[in-house]
Design a protein around this motif. Sequence first.
Motif, PDB file in Angstrom:
ATOM      1  N   SER A 113       0.822  -1.216   0.000  1.00 46.11           N
ATOM      2  CA  SER A 113       0.000   0.000   0.000  1.00 46.11           C
ATOM      3  C   SER A 113       0.855   1.264   0.000  1.00 46.11           C
ATOM      4  O   SER A 113       0.356   2.339  -0.319  1.00 46.11           O
ATOM      5  CB  SER A 113      -0.954   0.007   1.195  1.00 46.11           C
ATOM      6  N   ASP A 114       2.143   1.132   0.317  1.00 46.72           N
ATOM      7  CA  ASP A 114       3.026   2.299   0.270  1.00 46.72           C
ATOM      8  C   ASP A 114       3.305   2.749  -1.163  1.00 46.72           C
ATOM      9  O   ASP A 114       3.854   3.833  -1.371  1.00 46.72           O
ATOM     10  CB  ASP A 114       4.340   2.005   0.994  1.00 46.72           C
ATOM     11  N   LYS A 115       2.913   1.976  -2.152  1.00 43.43           N
ATOM     12  CA  LYS A 115       3.094   2.345  -3.558  1.00 43.43           C
ATOM     13  C   LYS A 115       1.894   3.101  -4.127  1.00 43.43           C
ATOM     14  O   LYS A 115       1.862   3.417  -5.300  1.00 43.43           O
ATOM     15  CB  LYS A 115       3.352   1.094  -4.403  1.00 43.43           C
ATOM     16  N   ILE A 116       0.907   3.385  -3.274  1.00 44.27           N
ATOM     17  CA  ILE A 116      -0.310   4.066  -3.707  1.00 44.27           C
ATOM     18  C   ILE A 116      -0.252   5.499  -3.198  1.00 44.27           C
ATOM     19  O   ILE A 116      -0.075   5.729  -2.005  1.00 44.27           O
ATOM     20  CB  ILE A 116      -1.562   3.358  -3.153  1.00 44.27           C
ATOM     21  N   SER A 117      -0.395   6.465  -4.094  1.00 43.98           N
ATOM     22  CA  SER A 117      -0.320   7.870  -3.690  1.00 43.98           C
ATOM     23  C   SER A 117      -1.640   8.311  -3.054  1.00 43.98           C
ATOM     24  O   SER A 117      -2.685   7.698  -3.258  1.00 43.98           O
ATOM     25  CB  SER A 117       0.000   8.764  -4.890  1.00 43.98           C
ATOM     26  N   ILE A 118      -1.567   9.387  -2.302  1.00 37.62           N
ATOM     27  CA  ILE A 118      -2.762   9.942  -1.658  1.00 37.62           C
ATOM     28  C   ILE A 118      -3.785  10.355  -2.718  1.00 37.62           C
ATOM     29  O   ILE A 118      -4.993  10.162  -2.548  1.00 37.62           O
ATOM     30  CB  ILE A 118      -2.384  11.146  -0.768  1.00 37.62           C
ATOM     31  N   LEU A 119      -3.317  10.895  -3.844  1.00 36.13           N
ATOM     32  CA  LEU A 119      -4.247  11.297  -4.904  1.00 36.13           C
ATOM     33  C   LEU A 119      -4.991  10.094  -5.483  1.00 36.13           C
ATOM     34  O   LEU A 119      -6.173  10.196  -5.814  1.00 36.13           O
ATOM     35  CB  LEU A 119      -3.501  12.048  -6.007  1.00 36.13           C
ATOM     36  N   GLU A 120      -4.317   8.966  -5.586  1.00 36.32           N
ATOM     37  CA  GLU A 120      -4.986   7.763  -6.078  1.00 36.32           C
ATOM     38  C   GLU A 120      -6.009   7.255  -5.063  1.00 36.32           C
ATOM     39  O   GLU A 120      -7.083   6.787  -5.441  1.00 36.32           O
ATOM     40  CB  GLU A 120      -3.956   6.688  -6.405  1.00 36.32           C
ATOM     41  N   TRP A 121      -5.695   7.379  -3.778  1.00 35.57           N
ATOM     42  CA  TRP A 121      -6.671   7.009  -2.756  1.00 35.57           C
ATOM     43  C   TRP A 121      -7.902   7.900  -2.847  1.00 35.57           C
ATOM     44  O   TRP A 121      -9.035   7.420  -2.797  1.00 35.57           O
ATOM     45  CB  TRP A 121      -6.060   7.117  -1.356  1.00 35.57           C
ATOM     46  N   LEU A 122      -7.672   9.186  -2.967  1.00 39.46           N
ATOM     47  CA  LEU A 122      -8.803  10.109  -3.060  1.00 39.46           C
ATOM     48  C   LEU A 122      -9.645   9.830  -4.306  1.00 39.46           C
ATOM     49  O   LEU A 122     -10.870   9.928  -4.268  1.00 39.46           O
ATOM     50  CB  LEU A 122      -8.317  11.554  -3.059  1.00 39.46           C
ATOM     51  N   ASP A 123      -8.985   9.455  -5.386  1.00 37.32           N
ATOM     52  CA  ASP A 123      -9.703   9.159  -6.625  1.00 37.32           C
ATOM     53  C   ASP A 123     -10.629   7.961  -6.454  1.00 37.32           C
ATOM     54  O   ASP A 123     -11.796   8.014  -6.840  1.00 37.32           O
ATOM     55  CB  ASP A 123      -8.719   8.907  -7.760  1.00 37.32           C
ATOM     56  N   ILE A 124     -10.134   6.882  -5.844  1.00 37.86           N
ATOM     57  CA  ILE A 124     -11.005   5.702  -5.734  1.00 37.86           C
ATOM     58  C   ILE A 124     -12.112   5.912  -4.707  1.00 37.86           C
ATOM     59  O   ILE A 124     -13.195   5.363  -4.851  1.00 37.86           O
ATOM     60  CB  ILE A 124     -10.226   4.411  -5.428  1.00 37.86           C
ATOM     61  N   VAL A 125     -11.850   6.699  -3.696  1.00 43.76           N
ATOM     62  CA  VAL A 125     -12.886   6.928  -2.686  1.00 43.76           C
ATOM     63  C   VAL A 125     -14.011   7.782  -3.264  1.00 43.76           C
ATOM     64  O   VAL A 125     -15.183   7.556  -2.975  1.00 43.76           O
ATOM     65  CB  VAL A 125     -12.281   7.574  -1.428  1.00 43.76           C
ATOM     66  N   GLU A 126     -13.671   8.747  -4.099  1.00 44.71           N
ATOM     67  CA  GLU A 126     -14.675   9.662  -4.632  1.00 44.71           C
ATOM     68  C   GLU A 126     -15.264   9.227  -5.973  1.00 44.71           C
ATOM     69  O   GLU A 126     -16.287   9.753  -6.388  1.00 44.71           O
ATOM     70  CB  GLU A 126     -14.066  11.058  -4.778  1.00 44.71           C
ATOM     71  N   ASN A 127     -14.648   8.276  -6.642  1.00 42.60           N
ATOM     72  CA  ASN A 127     -15.102   7.844  -7.964  1.00 42.60           C
ATOM     73  C   ASN A 127     -16.090   6.684  -7.815  1.00 42.60           C
ATOM     74  O   ASN A 127     -15.701   5.515  -7.729  1.00 42.60           O
ATOM     75  CB  ASN A 127     -13.897   7.425  -8.814  1.00 42.60           C
ATOM     76  N   HIS A 128     -17.363   6.995  -7.812  1.00 41.66           N
ATOM     77  CA  HIS A 128     -18.400   5.986  -7.583  1.00 41.66           C
ATOM     78  C   HIS A 128     -18.544   5.027  -8.759  1.00 41.66           C
ATOM     79  O   HIS A 128     -19.042   3.912  -8.590  1.00 41.66           O
ATOM     80  CB  HIS A 128     -19.738   6.670  -7.289  1.00 41.66           C
ATOM     81  N   GLN A 129     -18.107   5.431  -9.937  1.00 43.10           N
ATOM     82  CA  GLN A 129     -18.214   4.556 -11.115  1.00 43.10           C
ATOM     83  C   GLN A 129     -17.372   3.291 -10.934  1.00 43.10           C
ATOM     84  O   GLN A 129     -17.784   2.211 -11.341  1.00 43.10           O
ATOM     85  CB  GLN A 129     -17.798   5.295 -12.372  1.00 43.10           C
ATOM     86  N   GLN A 130     -16.197   3.441 -10.331  1.00 40.70           N
ATOM     87  CA  GLN A 130     -15.353   2.263 -10.112  1.00 40.70           C
ATOM     88  C   GLN A 130     -16.014   1.285  -9.146  1.00 40.70           C
ATOM     89  O   GLN A 130     -15.902   0.073  -9.304  1.00 40.70           O
ATOM     90  CB  GLN A 130     -13.984   2.672  -9.570  1.00 40.70           C
ATOM     91  N   TRP A 131     -16.702   1.818  -8.153  1.00 40.09           N
ATOM     92  CA  TRP A 131     -17.369   0.953  -7.170  1.00 40.09           C
ATOM     93  C   TRP A 131     -18.579   0.255  -7.787  1.00 40.09           C
ATOM     94  O   TRP A 131     -18.873  -0.884  -7.453  1.00 40.09           O
ATOM     95  CB  TRP A 131     -17.784   1.771  -5.945  1.00 40.09           C
ATOM     96  N   GLN A 132     -19.275   0.930  -8.665  1.00 40.62           N
ATOM     97  CA  GLN A 132     -20.470   0.341  -9.279  1.00 40.62           C
ATOM     98  C   GLN A 132     -20.124  -0.790 -10.240  1.00 40.62           C
ATOM     99  O   GLN A 132     -20.961  -1.644 -10.521  1.00 40.62           O
ATOM    100  CB  GLN A 132     -21.277   1.426 -10.000  1.00 40.62           C
ATOM    101  N   CYS A 133     -18.886  -0.812 -10.743  1.00 39.05           N
ATOM    102  CA  CYS A 133     -18.463  -1.875 -11.659  1.00 39.05           C
ATOM    103  C   CYS A 133     -18.111  -3.167 -10.916  1.00 39.05           C
ATOM    104  O   CYS A 133     -17.898  -4.198 -11.544  1.00 39.05           O
ATOM    105  CB  CYS A 133     -17.250  -1.415 -12.468  1.00 39.05           C
TER     106      CYS A 133
END
Length: 106
Positions: free
Chosen positions: A57-77
């Motif tokens: 998980s240390d290879k994941i940037s904060i911006l990528e975390w914010l993107d997946i948390v706020e991007n509902h399309q990825q969760w709906q898939c």
Amino acid sequence: MKSSGFSFTQPKIPGINSVDKMPFDDFYNMGLDKVPLPSFPPKSLREIIALVDNNQSDKISILEWLDIVENHQQWQCLTEDEQYDACRAVWQAICVDLTLGDIAFF
């Protein structure tokens, strides 16, 4: 200063030159090597789950975390089981990554 029987001392105001001088190299290298840069395109939710499961998980940037948390399309898939797995991975990373935890609990 006196006010209603209480006495207060005058606060010290810092001078203009009270900031410590620091060489540019020390400032530039201050912790930047530990912060992962976001990838382009950003990692998908499934990629992030795989990285967390592999203890990377240390290879994941904060911006990528914010993107997946706020991007509902990825969760709906995701299927319902994959959504539960994604929630587990996100919370696991929150417990490990202090910066991510600070953002999550702010």
